[in-house]
Design an enzyme around this catalytic site. Structure first.
Site: not given
Ligand code: PSU
Ligand code: MN
Length: 308
Positions: A25, A85, A105, A137, A139-141, A158
């Site tokens: 990524e 992003k 991701v 909130d 993540s869309a992951d 994390k």
């Molecule tokens: N967690 C990490 N390092 C990162 C990310 C998440 O430890 O760099 C990044 C990844 O690209 C992940 C994104 O897909 O943050 C998730 O962000 P959000 O919570 O806004 O979906």
């Molecule tokens: Mn988010």
């Protein structure tokens, strides 16, 4: 219709020949690591794969076009340009505006899946944020992994996130989660989280077999491989706890929300630990890239068509 994304010649060739490929990524490079270490890291991850005989496919959107596999200039751009992003929902907007973005991701797994790639290495997965029952909130992951049939190697999520909440959501979304040689779900900088997962796998071939069975039994979901870093590489737990507590307070005070939360916390934690968390972060990513290489090799061994 022309393909909406561009697969590099090198990756296209490896795909045709059934050779091992690992997707990488770009948000971790552009928003997760400070310059210029991010550029060195991006090059190093590709190099680890190449020396294992695996084709790297770093994914990003450049000038509106999703790229599967970057050249040297592309890698430089994701490290040094101020890229937005980009998650899955941003792809059509970037395309129409011919804008560039670093893929999360979610967006990376989605594009990798569309291009026919099967294995993806990252650092940490996005997940359910603390307080998500109020903020929504998440993540869309997570929801993307329920649709993109890609195996993602990460060191868990994390501890800035809601780990049990994340595991619950992965269960709801029917995404298989396997621990690599552990059932203690890792919390990125630390080997464990205290939250137990149901399944452990002990080698790359076993993971490739799960992928093969998932292709037959699954509903298109990806697979989460949780790979804890070696004990001697983990961050000092006392410092970890101390820094994380202040990170939340700082995020509150700065009033950050939405997609800015993850980059803010990551940046804050690197500063507050005087770079020590960064070294651990890099070890984690290298370790995941190595395991992903083994899985990709096992996968291509298992699925190789005899040449005629
Ligand atoms: N967690 C990490 N390092 C990162 C990310 C998440 O430890 O760099 C990044 C990844 O690209 C992940 C994104 O897909 O943050 C998730 O962000 P959000 O919570 O806004 O979906
Ligand atoms: Mn988010």
């Amino acid at each position: 219709m022309a393909s909406p994304f561009l697969v590099s010649d090198e990756v296209a060739e490896a795909l045709r020949a059934g050779r091992p490929i690992v997707a990488l990524e770009s948000t971790i490079i552009s928003h997760g690591l400070p310059r210029p270490r991010n550029h060195e890291a991006a090059q190093e991850f590709e190099e680890i794969l190449r020396s294992a005989g695996v084709t790297p496919a770093t994914i990003a959107v450049l000038d509106g076009v999703p790229r599967i596999g970057l050249d040297e200039e592309g890698v430089r751009r994701i490290a040094f340009e101020d890229l937005t992003k980009a998650s899955v929902r941003d792809l059509p907007i970037l395309a129409a505006k011919k804008a560039s973005g670093a893929t999360t991701v979610a967006a990376t797994a989605y594009l990798a899946g569309r291009a026919g790639l099967r294995v993806f290495a990252t650092g940490g997965l996005g997940g359910v944020h603390r307080g998500a029952s109020e903020s929504f909130d998440e993540s869309a992951d997570l929801s993307t992994l329920a649709r993109a049939g890609v195996t993602v190697v990460s060191a868990g999520v994390k501890s800035v996130l809601d780990i049990p909440g994340t595991l619950e959501r992965l269960e709801t979304l029917s995404v298989p989660v396997v621990g690599y040689r552990t059932t203690d779900f890792p919390s990125f900088w630390l080997r464990g989280s205290g939250y137990t997962i149901d399944w452990q796998v002990d080698d790359a071939v076993e993971i490739a077999r799960v992928m093969q069975a998932q292709d037959e039994l699954g509903d298109g979901q990806g697979i989460v491989v949780a790979n804890p870093l070696p004990a001697e590489q983990q961050w000092d737990p006392a410092e970890h706890d101390r820094v994380l507590a202040t990170a939340f307070a700082a995020a509150d005070e700065a009033g950050v929300s939405g997609k800015a939360v993850t980059p803010f916390l990551l940046g804050y934690i690197v500063d507050a630990s005087e770079g020590r968390s960064l070294e651990v972060n890099l070890d984690i990513a290298r370790n995941n890239v190595r395991l992903a290489a083994e899985i990709a090799i096992a996968w291509s061994g298992l699925t190789a068509q005899p040449e005629d």
